[in-house]
Design a protein around this motif. Structure first.
Motif, PDB file in Angstrom:
ATOM      1  N   MET A   1     -12.995  -3.271   0.500  1.00 59.63           N
ATOM      2  CA  MET A   1     -11.748  -2.592   0.870  1.00 59.63           C
ATOM      3  C   MET A   1     -11.673  -1.235   0.163  1.00 59.63           C
ATOM      4  SD  MET A   1      -7.780  -3.796   0.292  1.00 59.63           S
ATOM      5  CE  MET A   1      -7.902  -5.102   1.512  1.00 59.63           C
ATOM      6  N   GLU A   2     -11.234  -0.237   0.901  1.00 58.85           N
ATOM      7  CA  GLU A   2     -11.116   1.105   0.326  1.00 58.85           C
ATOM      8  C   GLU A   2     -10.060   1.133  -0.772  1.00 58.85           C
ATOM      9  OE1 GLU A   2     -12.224   4.519   3.607  1.00 58.85           O
ATOM     10  OE2 GLU A   2     -10.173   3.787   3.491  1.00 58.85           O
ATOM     11  N   THR A   3     -10.357   1.854  -1.824  1.00 58.89           N
ATOM     12  CA  THR A   3      -9.355   2.060  -2.860  1.00 58.89           C
ATOM     13  C   THR A   3      -8.336   3.087  -2.378  1.00 58.89           C
ATOM     14  OG1 THR A   3     -10.549   3.868  -3.932  1.00 58.89           O
ATOM     15  CG2 THR A   3     -11.081   1.604  -4.636  1.00 58.89           C
ATOM     16  N   PHE A   4      -7.211   3.147  -3.056  1.00 55.10           N
ATOM     17  CA  PHE A   4      -6.164   4.110  -2.708  1.00 55.10           C
ATOM     18  C   PHE A   4      -6.690   5.532  -2.810  1.00 55.10           C
ATOM     19  CE2 PHE A   4      -2.694   6.958  -3.724  1.00 55.10           C
ATOM     20  CZ  PHE A   4      -1.724   6.605  -2.795  1.00 55.10           C
ATOM     21  N   ASP A   5      -7.412   5.823  -3.885  1.00 52.80           N
ATOM     22  CA  ASP A   5      -7.919   7.184  -4.090  1.00 52.80           C
ATOM     23  C   ASP A   5      -8.909   7.583  -3.005  1.00 52.80           C
ATOM     24  OD1 ASP A   5      -6.370   7.453  -6.321  1.00 52.80           O
ATOM     25  OD2 ASP A   5      -7.978   6.970  -7.745  1.00 52.80           O
ATOM     26  N   THR A   6      -9.765   6.646  -2.594  1.00 48.14           N
ATOM     27  CA  THR A   6     -10.738   6.942  -1.539  1.00 48.14           C
ATOM     28  C   THR A   6     -10.024   7.225  -0.220  1.00 48.14           C
ATOM     29  OG1 THR A   6     -12.391   5.538  -2.602  1.00 48.14           O
ATOM     30  CG2 THR A   6     -12.741   6.071  -0.272  1.00 48.14           C
ATOM     31  N   GLN A   7      -9.027   6.408   0.094  1.00 45.31           N
ATOM     32  CA  GLN A   7      -8.262   6.616   1.323  1.00 45.31           C
ATOM     33  C   GLN A   7      -7.560   7.972   1.304  1.00 45.31           C
ATOM     34  OE1 GLN A   7      -5.207   3.687   1.963  1.00 45.31           O
ATOM     35  NE2 GLN A   7      -4.716   4.401   4.035  1.00 45.31           N
ATOM     36  N   ALA A   8      -6.969   8.321   0.164  1.00 43.65           N
ATOM     37  CA  ALA A   8      -6.277   9.600   0.052  1.00 43.65           C
ATOM     38  C   ALA A   8      -7.245  10.765   0.192  1.00 43.65           C
ATOM     39  CB  ALA A   8      -5.553   9.682  -1.290  1.00 43.65           C
ATOM     40  N   GLN A   9      -8.434  10.642  -0.389  1.00 43.00           N
ATOM     41  CA  GLN A   9      -9.420  11.721  -0.308  1.00 43.00           C
ATOM     42  C   GLN A   9      -9.885  11.939   1.128  1.00 43.00           C
ATOM     43  OE1 GLN A   9     -12.969  11.096  -2.636  1.00 43.00           O
ATOM     44  NE2 GLN A   9     -13.467  13.271  -2.679  1.00 43.00           N
ATOM     45  N   LYS A  10     -10.147  10.850   1.854  1.00 44.94           N
ATOM     46  CA  LYS A  10     -10.579  10.974   3.259  1.00 44.94           C
ATOM     47  C   LYS A  10      -9.484  11.624   4.102  1.00 44.94           C
ATOM     48  CE  LYS A  10     -13.948   7.200   3.516  1.00 44.94           C
ATOM     49  NZ  LYS A  10     -14.290   5.911   4.177  1.00 44.94           N
ATOM     50  N   LEU A  11      -8.251  11.203   3.862  1.00 43.66           N
ATOM     51  CA  LEU A  11      -7.146  11.801   4.607  1.00 43.66           C
ATOM     52  C   LEU A  11      -6.986  13.274   4.269  1.00 43.66           C
ATOM     53  CD1 LEU A  11      -4.465   8.971   4.419  1.00 43.66           C
ATOM     54  CD2 LEU A  11      -5.412   9.955   6.514  1.00 43.66           C
ATOM     55  N   TYR A  12      -7.189  13.621   3.013  1.00 45.30           N
ATOM     56  CA  TYR A  12      -7.078  15.024   2.617  1.00 45.30           C
ATOM     57  C   TYR A  12      -8.123  15.866   3.344  1.00 45.30           C
ATOM     58  CZ  TYR A  12      -7.620  19.340   0.039  1.00 45.30           C
ATOM     59  OH  TYR A  12      -7.735  20.663  -0.276  1.00 45.30           O
ATOM     60  N   PRO A 100       0.497  16.966   4.160  1.00 48.67           N
ATOM     61  CA  PRO A 100      -0.658  16.212   3.650  1.00 48.67           C
ATOM     62  C   PRO A 100      -1.608  17.045   2.798  1.00 48.67           C
ATOM     63  CG  PRO A 100      -0.256  15.675   5.954  1.00 48.67           C
ATOM     64  CD  PRO A 100       0.621  16.845   5.625  1.00 48.67           C
ATOM     65  N   VAL A 101      -1.763  18.343   3.124  1.00 47.41           N
ATOM     66  CA  VAL A 101      -2.716  19.173   2.391  1.00 47.41           C
ATOM     67  C   VAL A 101      -2.312  19.308   0.926  1.00 47.41           C
ATOM     68  CG1 VAL A 101      -3.780  21.460   2.251  1.00 47.41           C
ATOM     69  CG2 VAL A 101      -3.347  20.426   4.474  1.00 47.41           C
ATOM     70  N   ILE A 102      -1.019  19.296   0.642  1.00 46.18           N
ATOM     71  CA  ILE A 102      -0.537  19.399  -0.735  1.00 46.18           C
ATOM     72  C   ILE A 102      -0.292  18.010  -1.323  1.00 46.18           C
ATOM     73  CG2 ILE A 102       1.208  20.426  -2.250  1.00 46.18           C
ATOM     74  CD1 ILE A 102       1.773  22.487  -0.093  1.00 46.18           C
ATOM     75  N   PHE A 103       0.305  17.121  -0.548  1.00 47.03           N
ATOM     76  CA  PHE A 103       0.666  15.790  -1.029  1.00 47.03           C
ATOM     77  C   PHE A 103      -0.563  14.982  -1.434  1.00 47.03           C
ATOM     78  CE2 PHE A 103       1.772  11.285  -0.210  1.00 47.03           C
ATOM     79  CZ  PHE A 103       2.895  11.159  -1.021  1.00 47.03           C
ATOM     80  N   LEU A 104      -1.647  15.085  -0.664  1.00 43.73           N
ATOM     81  CA  LEU A 104      -2.820  14.238  -0.898  1.00 43.73           C
ATOM     82  C   LEU A 104      -3.672  14.689  -2.076  1.00 43.73           C
ATOM     83  CD1 LEU A 104      -3.763  13.643   2.851  1.00 43.73           C
ATOM     84  CD2 LEU A 104      -2.872  11.932   1.239  1.00 43.73           C
ATOM     85  N   THR A 105      -3.339  15.792  -2.696  1.00 37.60           N
ATOM     86  CA  THR A 105      -4.056  16.215  -3.905  1.00 37.60           C
ATOM     87  C   THR A 105      -3.472  15.550  -5.158  1.00 37.60           C
ATOM     88  OG1 THR A 105      -2.611  18.136  -4.265  1.00 37.60           O
ATOM     89  CG2 THR A 105      -4.572  18.458  -2.874  1.00 37.60           C
ATOM     90  N   LEU A 106      -2.341  14.835  -5.006  1.00 40.87           N
ATOM     91  CA  LEU A 106      -1.656  14.232  -6.140  1.00 40.87           C
ATOM     92  C   LEU A 106      -2.192  12.840  -6.444  1.00 40.87           C
ATOM     93  CD1 LEU A 106       2.022  15.140  -5.109  1.00 40.87           C
ATOM     94  CD2 LEU A 106       0.491  16.446  -6.592  1.00 40.87           C
ATOM     95  N   THR A 107      -1.988  12.403  -7.674  1.00 44.52           N
ATOM     96  CA  THR A 107      -2.286  11.018  -8.029  1.00 44.52           C
ATOM     97  C   THR A 107      -1.190  10.121  -7.464  1.00 44.52           C
ATOM     98  OG1 THR A 107      -1.018  11.069 -10.102  1.00 44.52           O
ATOM     99  CG2 THR A 107      -3.324  11.822 -10.193  1.00 44.52           C
ATOM    100  N   LEU A 108      -1.423   8.808  -7.503  1.00 46.38           N
ATOM    101  CA  LEU A 108      -0.425   7.869  -6.994  1.00 46.38           C
ATOM    102  C   LEU A 108       0.907   8.038  -7.714  1.00 46.38           C
ATOM    103  CD1 LEU A 108       0.552   5.440  -5.384  1.00 46.38           C
ATOM    104  CD2 LEU A 108      -0.588   3.938  -7.046  1.00 46.38           C
ATOM    105  N   LYS A 109       0.893   8.146  -9.049  1.00 43.18           N
ATOM    106  CA  LYS A 109       2.124   8.307  -9.813  1.00 43.18           C
ATOM    107  C   LYS A 109       2.821   9.627  -9.486  1.00 43.18           C
ATOM    108  CE  LYS A 109       2.651   4.567 -12.254  1.00 43.18           C
ATOM    109  NZ  LYS A 109       3.862   3.712 -12.046  1.00 43.18           N
ATOM    110  N   GLN A 110       2.030  10.685  -9.272  1.00 43.34           N
ATOM    111  CA  GLN A 110       2.622  11.974  -8.907  1.00 43.34           C
ATOM    112  C   GLN A 110       3.240  11.929  -7.513  1.00 43.34           C
ATOM    113  OE1 GLN A 110      -0.772  14.499  -9.522  1.00 43.34           O
ATOM    114  NE2 GLN A 110      -0.230  14.948 -11.656  1.00 43.34           N
ATOM    115  N   MET A 111       2.618  11.171  -6.607  1.00 37.57           N
ATOM    116  CA  MET A 111       3.203  10.982  -5.271  1.00 37.57           C
ATOM    117  C   MET A 111       4.552  10.279  -5.378  1.00 37.57           C
ATOM    118  SD  MET A 111      -0.069   9.814  -2.975  1.00 37.57           S
ATOM    119  CE  MET A 111      -1.476  10.895  -2.678  1.00 37.57           C
ATOM    120  N   GLU A 112       4.622   9.250  -6.220  1.00 34.66           N
ATOM    121  CA  GLU A 112       5.901   8.564  -6.431  1.00 34.66           C
ATOM    122  C   GLU A 112       6.946   9.538  -6.980  1.00 34.66           C
ATOM    123  OE1 GLU A 112       5.183   5.319  -9.034  1.00 34.66           O
ATOM    124  OE2 GLU A 112       4.065   4.132  -7.566  1.00 34.66           O
ATOM    125  N   THR A 113       6.508  10.382  -7.916  1.00 32.75           N
ATOM    126  CA  THR A 113       7.429  11.335  -8.533  1.00 32.75           C
ATOM    127  C   THR A 113       7.976  12.328  -7.527  1.00 32.75           C
ATOM    128  OG1 THR A 113       6.478  11.165 -10.746  1.00 32.75           O
ATOM    129  CG2 THR A 113       7.590  13.221 -10.216  1.00 32.75           C
TER     130      THR A 113
END
Length: 469
Positions: A1-12, A100-113
């Motif tokens: 299963m893809e990790t969160f970071d991998t999924q975010a990187q592909k989407l970015y 997405p171009v700006i949001f997906l550069t953040l970490t999970l905690k930064q996205m929550e913030t």
């Protein structure tokens, strides 16, 4: 299963490619190119699945208020906002937007913030309060002020987030935490004005572009202006309902305080109470001096330094063609004098209709003159043309509201408070560039002898009133 970071990187990577495809198409056919970035359905579905994972983290956190709040918001993708997220009010719902171009550069905690950040803007009523300062403060000053009030409460901020420490360092200020948005906006605007005088102001980036790929503090809240038109009382009521539905357990003390302030504040402050608010946020005008070197360029002996004059310059305009009675106006002016008495102030009285008929200085009730008998139709523009030449802090305009529908000049560097007489119903202007209040009967507790003794002495920070929400 893809990790969160991998999924975010592909989407970015894919979101970046979508923006590049858009820019290439726009360059190749400037006249008929696409007007906005195309968002494929499968990309949107995958992106919002990732957002759901972020929201799941909010739900499991002690601050689950934000997760329940996000559940009640619509979610959309926009590549033309210059921040990772944005919010406004559309179709009777709060809408949160993601770039997405700006949001997906953040970490999970930064996205929550950044999601918490937008929700706190809503809870703090910034969508309403920002309108009240428009015209007296620049977009940059307001955006900085709103963001530092919000970011003070948050952890895991993005690296470019506007913080109190950053503002103090970059603008030479000594702002303290937990002050109000209006207070910060006034202080930051003064700093920006000084930079402009010194020739160090930043360039105006212009309107939003169809695709934004970097954070821009001057445009972070532009999306608010695309909200559906709704009156303040309705928006407050809707906000309270969403907040109530989001409280499923204990909430942090700071959030409880913000919610309590929202619910306890009156939806429509009377004009005189609002004037007290404005006086608390009025900034003093800088005064040039040869006895002090320029703070930003101390080696430039040809540049003069600055001292604070600490004198509030106020203009009170009276529409003599309107339906406001002498009794109503005299009572209102007494209230103005009572409110400003604890500030070193200077008041100009302006009698006007289609033009300015008379201007005189007002120091006490004894100085109020009988109104001119020459009365024509009403035009607001002449007063603003005059006020723009006087380096005012505040203009209070008493009128029945019936004038032109658009000002020929915009107010420059001062706040405007419109006071509509009891017989008037609304302001004819499409854009007020200030706050519009009704003139109701006012009970004056201070007698006339006390009013004559209106204080003209020094300015004291102890007299400043905290500005609530």
């Amino acid at each position: 299963m893809e990790t969160f970071d991998t999924q975010a990187q592909k989407l970015y990577i894919r979101s970046y490619e979508l923006v590049q495809d858009f820019l290439r198409a726009a360059r190749q056919n400037k006249s008929q190119g696409p007007s906005q970035v195309h968002i494929p359905a499968d990309f949107a579905a995958e992106f919002f699945r990732l957002v759901d994972k972020v929201n799941l983290g909010l739900m499991e956190d002690k601050d689950n208020f934000y997760g329940y709040f996000l559940f009640q918001m619509s979610k959309e993708i926009r590549f033309d906002i210059s921040s990772p997220t944005g919010v406004n009010f559309k179709a009777a719902k709060y809408v949160i937007y993601f770039n997405p171009v700006i949001f997906l550069t953040l970490t999970l905690k930064q996205m929550e913030t950044t999601i918490k950040h937008e929700i706190l803007h809503v809870v703090s009523l910034h969508l309403i309060r920002a309108k009240e300062l428009r015209g007296s403060c620049s977009a940059l000053a307001m955006n900085i002020a709103m963001d530092i009030t919000i970011n003070t409460y948050l952890d895991y901020l993005p690296p470019y987030a506007t913080t109190l420490e950053w503002v103090n360092l970059n603008y030479g200020l000594k702002l303290l935490p937990f002050e109000t948005f209006e207070y910060y906006a006034a202080k930051v605007q003064t700093a920006l004005d000084l930079l402009e005088e010194a020739g160090e102001a930043t360039e105006d980036p212009g309107k939003n572009q169809p695709a934004e790929t970097a954070y821009d503090p001057e445009k972070t809240h532009d999306i608010w202006q695309r909200s559906d038109p709704v009156d303040e009382q309705t928006l407050r009521g809707f906000t309270e309902k969403v907040i109530d539905a989001s409280q499923k357990g204990s909430i942090p003390a700071y959030l409880e305080s913000l919610i309590s302030s929202l619910k306890s504040s009156k939806a429509d402050l009377s004009w005189n109470l609002y004037l007290q608010r404005l006086m608390g946020s009025v900034t003093s005008n800088p005064k040039k001096t040869v006895t002090r070197r320029n703070r930003r360029q101390p080696d430039r002996l040809d540049l003069r330094g600055e001292l604070k004059s600490y004198k509030a310059k106020i203009a009170v305009a009276l529409d003599i063609s309107g339906s406001i009675s002498d009794e109503e106006f005299n009572q209102a002016v007494k209230e103005v004098l009572s409110i400003v008495k604890n500030y070193n102030h200077e008041i100009l009285m302006i009698e006007c209709d289609s033009e300015i008929r008379r201007v005189y200085t007002l120091k006490s009730v004894k100085d109020i003159k009988s109104r001119s008998k020459i009365r024509g139709s009403t035009r607001f523009t002449p007063v603003f043309e005059f006020a723009n030449t006087k380096k005012l802090n505040l203009l209070v305009y008493f009128t029945d509201g019936k004038g032109e529908d658009e000002l020929r000049v915009k107010p420059k560097g001062y706040k405007t408070l419109w006071v509509i007489s009891g017989k008037g119903d609304r302001l004819s202007l499409k854009e007020a560039y200030g706050v519009v209040k009704k003139l109701d009967p006012i009970e004056i507790k201070t007698n006339e002898w006390d009013m004559i003794q209106v204080e003209k002495g020094g300015y004291s920070m102890n007299h400043q009133e905290k500005i609530g929400m």
